[in-house]
Design an enzyme around this catalytic site. Structure first.
Site, PDB file in Angstrom:
ATOM      1  N   PRO A 162       0.841  -1.199   0.000  1.00 53.57           N
ATOM      2  CA  PRO A 162       0.000   0.000   0.000  1.00 53.57           C
ATOM      3  C   PRO A 162       0.878   1.252   0.000  1.00 53.57           C
ATOM      4  CG  PRO A 162      -0.414  -1.417   1.936  1.00 53.57           C
ATOM      5  CD  PRO A 162       0.865  -1.867   1.304  1.00 53.57           C
ATOM      6  N   GLU A 164       2.583   4.571   1.355  1.00 57.06           N
ATOM      7  CA  GLU A 164       3.071   4.988   2.671  1.00 57.06           C
ATOM      8  C   GLU A 164       2.143   6.032   3.301  1.00 57.06           C
ATOM      9  OE1 GLU A 164       4.444   5.195  -0.314  1.00 57.06           O
ATOM     10  OE2 GLU A 164       6.079   6.660  -0.412  1.00 57.06           O
ATOM     11  N   SER A 218       6.442   7.461 -11.262  1.00 59.22           N
ATOM     12  CA  SER A 218       6.760   6.172 -10.634  1.00 59.22           C
ATOM     13  C   SER A 218       6.489   5.031 -11.611  1.00 59.22           C
ATOM     14  CB  SER A 218       5.913   5.919  -9.381  1.00 59.22           C
ATOM     15  OG  SER A 218       5.665   7.077  -8.682  1.00 59.22           O
ATOM     16  N   GLU A 236      -1.368   1.417 -14.194  1.00 60.25           N
ATOM     17  CA  GLU A 236      -2.545   2.309 -14.195  1.00 60.25           C
ATOM     18  C   GLU A 236      -2.065   3.642 -13.646  1.00 60.25           C
ATOM     19  OE1 GLU A 236      -5.424   1.586 -15.348  1.00 60.25           O
ATOM     20  OE2 GLU A 236      -5.334  -0.590 -15.502  1.00 60.25           O
ATOM     21  N   GLU A 371      -1.128  16.997 -13.953  1.00 55.32           N
ATOM     22  CA  GLU A 371      -2.170  16.578 -13.023  1.00 55.32           C
ATOM     23  C   GLU A 371      -2.014  17.336 -11.703  1.00 55.32           C
ATOM     24  OE1 GLU A 371      -1.608  12.497 -11.807  1.00 55.32           O
ATOM     25  OE2 GLU A 371      -3.757  12.085 -11.950  1.00 55.32           O
TER      26      GLU A 371
HETATM   27  P1  NAD Z   1       2.863   7.333  -6.463  1.00 60.48           P
HETATM   28  O1  NAD Z   1       3.256   6.933  -7.830  1.00 60.48           O
HETATM   29  O2  NAD Z   1       3.698   8.307  -5.740  1.00 60.48           O
HETATM   30  O3  NAD Z   1       2.774   6.046  -5.505  1.00 60.48           O
HETATM   31  C1  NAD Z   1       1.940   4.942  -5.798  1.00 60.48           C
HETATM   32  C2  NAD Z   1       2.487   3.718  -5.103  1.00 60.48           C
HETATM   33  O4  NAD Z   1       3.731   3.369  -5.714  1.00 60.48           O
HETATM   34  C3  NAD Z   1       2.799   3.904  -3.640  1.00 60.48           C
HETATM   35  O5  NAD Z   1       2.526   2.697  -2.963  1.00 60.48           O
HETATM   36  C4  NAD Z   1       4.288   4.195  -3.635  1.00 60.48           C
HETATM   37  O6  NAD Z   1       4.909   3.871  -2.422  1.00 60.48           O
HETATM   38  C5  NAD Z   1       4.769   3.304  -4.753  1.00 60.48           C
HETATM   39  N1  NAD Z   1       5.989   3.718  -5.451  1.00 60.48           N
HETATM   40  C6  NAD Z   1       6.408   4.971  -5.744  1.00 60.48           C
HETATM   41  N2  NAD Z   1       7.563   4.937  -6.424  1.00 60.48           N
HETATM   42  C7  NAD Z   1       7.879   3.625  -6.590  1.00 60.48           C
HETATM   43  C8  NAD Z   1       8.947   2.937  -7.219  1.00 60.48           C
HETATM   44  N3  NAD Z   1       9.950   3.580  -7.833  1.00 60.48           N
HETATM   45  N4  NAD Z   1       8.940   1.582  -7.200  1.00 60.48           N
HETATM   46  C9  NAD Z   1       7.934   0.915  -6.615  1.00 60.48           C
HETATM   47  N5  NAD Z   1       6.899   1.507  -5.988  1.00 60.48           N
HETATM   48  C10 NAD Z   1       6.867   2.857  -5.971  1.00 60.48           C
HETATM   49  O7  NAD Z   1       1.358   7.821  -6.576  1.00 60.48           O
HETATM   50  P2  NAD Z   1       0.435   8.400  -5.423  1.00 60.48           P
HETATM   51  O8  NAD Z   1       0.865   9.798  -5.149  1.00 60.48           O
HETATM   52  O9  NAD Z   1       0.360   7.425  -4.310  1.00 60.48           O
HETATM   53  O10 NAD Z   1      -0.988   8.385  -6.159  1.00 60.48           O
HETATM   54  C11 NAD Z   1      -1.421   9.391  -6.974  1.00 60.48           C
HETATM   55  C12 NAD Z   1      -1.239   9.017  -8.427  1.00 60.48           C
HETATM   56  O11 NAD Z   1      -1.891   7.782  -8.695  1.00 60.48           O
HETATM   57  C13 NAD Z   1      -1.904  10.015  -9.346  1.00 60.48           C
HETATM   58  O12 NAD Z   1      -1.054  10.295 -10.429  1.00 60.48           O
HETATM   59  C14 NAD Z   1      -3.147   9.302  -9.824  1.00 60.48           C
HETATM   60  O13 NAD Z   1      -3.643   9.754 -11.055  1.00 60.48           O
HETATM   61  C15 NAD Z   1      -2.677   7.898  -9.868  1.00 60.48           C
HETATM   62  N6  NAD Z   1      -3.806   6.949  -9.815  1.00 60.48           N
HETATM   63  C16 NAD Z   1      -4.105   6.238 -10.944  1.00 60.48           C
HETATM   64  C17 NAD Z   1      -5.186   5.372 -10.946  1.00 60.48           C
HETATM   65  C18 NAD Z   1      -5.536   4.568 -12.182  1.00 60.48           C
HETATM   66  O14 NAD Z   1      -6.237   3.564 -12.062  1.00 60.48           O
HETATM   67  N7  NAD Z   1      -5.096   4.939 -13.382  1.00 60.48           N
HETATM   68  C19 NAD Z   1      -5.959   5.216  -9.797  1.00 60.48           C
HETATM   69  C20 NAD Z   1      -5.622   5.948  -8.675  1.00 60.48           C
HETATM   70  C21 NAD Z   1      -4.525   6.809  -8.692  1.00 60.48           C
END
Ligand code: NAD
Length: 476
Positions: A162, A164, A218, A236, A371
């Site tokens: 999940p 953080e 990411s 996604e 975004e």
């Molecule tokens: P994020 O990319 O910062 O983090 C998402 C998850 O990935 C977290 O669990 C994080 O710890 C992990 N993560 C980050 N960098 C990583 C790496 N290098 N390797 C492995 N894991 C890593 O995103 P967020 O800020 O948590 O969420 C917001 C983003 O998610 C927005 O851009 C939103 O549009 C997107 N989102 C997309 C969908 C979809 O279905 N397309 C749904 C919900 C959210």
């Protein structure tokens, strides 16, 4: 979220109070998790369970979630600040997802392929083994279920990571799944920051498939690692979805949908309709109505009666949204409403932000390209269909779009022309477990949900049963 060296601390964004803490999984501990997952995969009997038996457990997980619906909804509300009604909806969605994939288990078919020789040829689906499911903070239980249910249904062991910023729901799902009869270690939760444990998980040689939902930066980093390792990655990602209103639209419905499409979940939705395009002759009227409705939205504590918008999910995320709006100002945008922190005793301790509408920007402005992932709508006029298509498709994203018109032929033309994985015509933000979901362009790779959502977590094996009357010859 704040972080000690050993714990992630979940903070309620409505009041800044600690909700709970979870222990961070160290990179050294990850090896053990992966090893246990493989052991469970090979020896627990899950992968060889007949699909209708797996379905029983998936249904039991759904029952377990349903029995704790109120508790889970309240926990999610405190973990990430969404209004309670939305959190209940997310738990319902998770329950529905487990039930749906139980039904898919019962009904999914593979092919008997056309035979071209003395054999019977057909396909079977095999699990990958150990799958990493990485989820963001905006809709934890719902996003977790969207990955975990089909991955388990296909016979895999899952390591769920999940965000953080919302670490509390994943362990609840794992606990409920175990109590429902899922063999131990088939679903484990690893906790920690993306750049540390997330990156280690993706790079781990024991992980055979990656399913990621999150931001584009990411996602791209994960895609690079998956490419190096030659493991499949379903991504996604984010969006900057156009919400289009033609002059002939039913304006009462269109205005309501535009407001719901951006300010629902305080804009923290991947499919938020964050760019409003209105046909020029009705632009002023529609924007005025949207602004009036935005100003009247009930921003309140997430469990307040009649709340329409709660706080943002964290204080540091609010900082990002504030910077986004500040940049829009510097780019020459006119703030038509909102743009700041609401004042009042309910808001003092929370990460609240006002519903914000901005116009006066060109489509190439950074604020119209990137975004915000917050309650920020940019409004732009368009002249005709060609102008609209050029503007609406002029971003790196392609997740979703909404089209409001009374002409079904126009709806068809524009729906086909816009680069988006989901097109909503005279509706918005409908997303159900039985319909595929995913993005074009930088919004992602692969499709979750639907019957094929299970195939995402399975590999096709082709099998031939020989029926030869004569021994095989070396050469024909
Ligand atoms: P994020 O990319 O910062 O983090 C998402 C998850 O990935 C977290 O669990 C994080 O710890 C992990 N993560 C980050 N960098 C990583 C790496 N290098 N390797 C492995 N894991 C890593 O995103 P967020 O800020 O948590 O969420 C917001 C983003 O998610 C927005 O851009 C939103 O549009 C997107 N989102 C997309 C969908 C979809 O279905 N397309 C749904 C919900 C959210």
């Amino acid at each position: 979220m704040s972080q000690s060296s050993e714990y992630l601390i979940s903070t309620n964004p409505a009041n800044g109070e600690e909700v709970g803490r979870v222990r961070i999984t160290s990179v050294a501990e990850l090896d053990g998790c992966v090893e246990r997952a493989w052991h469970a995969f090979h020896h627990s009997g899950w992968k060889s369970l007949l699909p209708h038996r797996r379905a029983l457990v998936l249904n039991a997980i759904a029952d377990g979630l349903a029995a704790e619906k109120e508790k889970l909804a309240h926990l999610q509300m405190r973990d990430n600040g969404k209004p309670l009604g939305e959190c209940r909806g997310m738990v319902e969605s998770a329950i529905g997802t487990f039930r749906y994939y139980a039904a898919v288990c019962e009904t999914i078919e593979t092919d008997v392929t056309p035979s071209r020789g003395d054999y019977l040829s057909f396909t079977v689906l095999e699990p990958y083994g150990v799958v990493a499911a990485i989820t963001p903070w905006n809709s934890p239980i719902m996003n977790d279920a969207t990955k975990v249910a089909p991955a388990l249904a296909a016979g895999n062991a899952v390591l769920l990571k999940p965000s953080e910023d919302s670490p509390l729901l994943g362990p609840e799902l794992a606990r409920i799944a175990l109590a429902a009869g899922l063999p131990a270690d088939m679903l484990q939760v690893v906790q920690g920051r993306g750049a540390e444990i997330g990156a280690a998980l993706v790079a781990h040689p024991g992980v055979r498939m990656i399913s990621f939902t999150g931001g584009t930066v990411s996602g791209s980093a994960i895609g690079r690692v998956a490419g190096e390792r030659l493991v499949p990655a379903a991504l996604e990602l984010g969006g900057k979805s156009p919400h289009v209103v033609f002059a002939d639209a039913d304006m009462d419905h269109a205005v309501a949908a535009v407001v719901a499409g951006i300010f629902g979940s305080a804009g923290q939705s991947c499919v938020a309709g964050s760019r409003l395009f209105v046909q020029a002759e009705r632009y002023d009227e529609v924007v005025e109505r949207v602004v009036a409705r935005a100003k009247g939205l009930r921003v309140a504590l997430p469990d307040a009666e009649g709340v329409e918008m709660g706080p943002l999910a964290s204080f540091h995320h609010r900082e990002r949204v504030i910077r986004f709006v500040e940049r829009a100002r510097q780019e020459g945008g006119r703030i038509l409403c909102g743009g700041g922190i609401p004042q009042g005793p309910d808001f003092d301790k929370g990460a609240f932000f006002e519903p914000t509408v901005i116009d006066g920007l060109g489509p190439r402005a950074a604020s119209c390209q990137e975004e915000a992932f917050g309650p920020v709508l940019v409004a732009l006029p368009f002249k005709d269909e060609a102008d609209l298509i050029a503007q609406a498709n002029g971003t790196a994203f392609g997740l979703a779009c909404g089209i409001w018109t009374e002409s079904f032929k126009r709806a068809w033309r524009i729906g086909r022309a816009l680069e988006a994985g989901s097109v909503w015509i005279n509706t918005y933000k409908q997303s159900v477990t039985s319909t595929p979901f995913g993005g074009f362009k930088n919004s992602g790779i692969g499709r979750e949900k639907g019957i094929d959502g299970l195939r995402l977590y399975a590999q096709v094996k082709s099998m031939y049963f020989g029926l030869h009357e004569q021994p095989l010859a070396v050469a024909k």
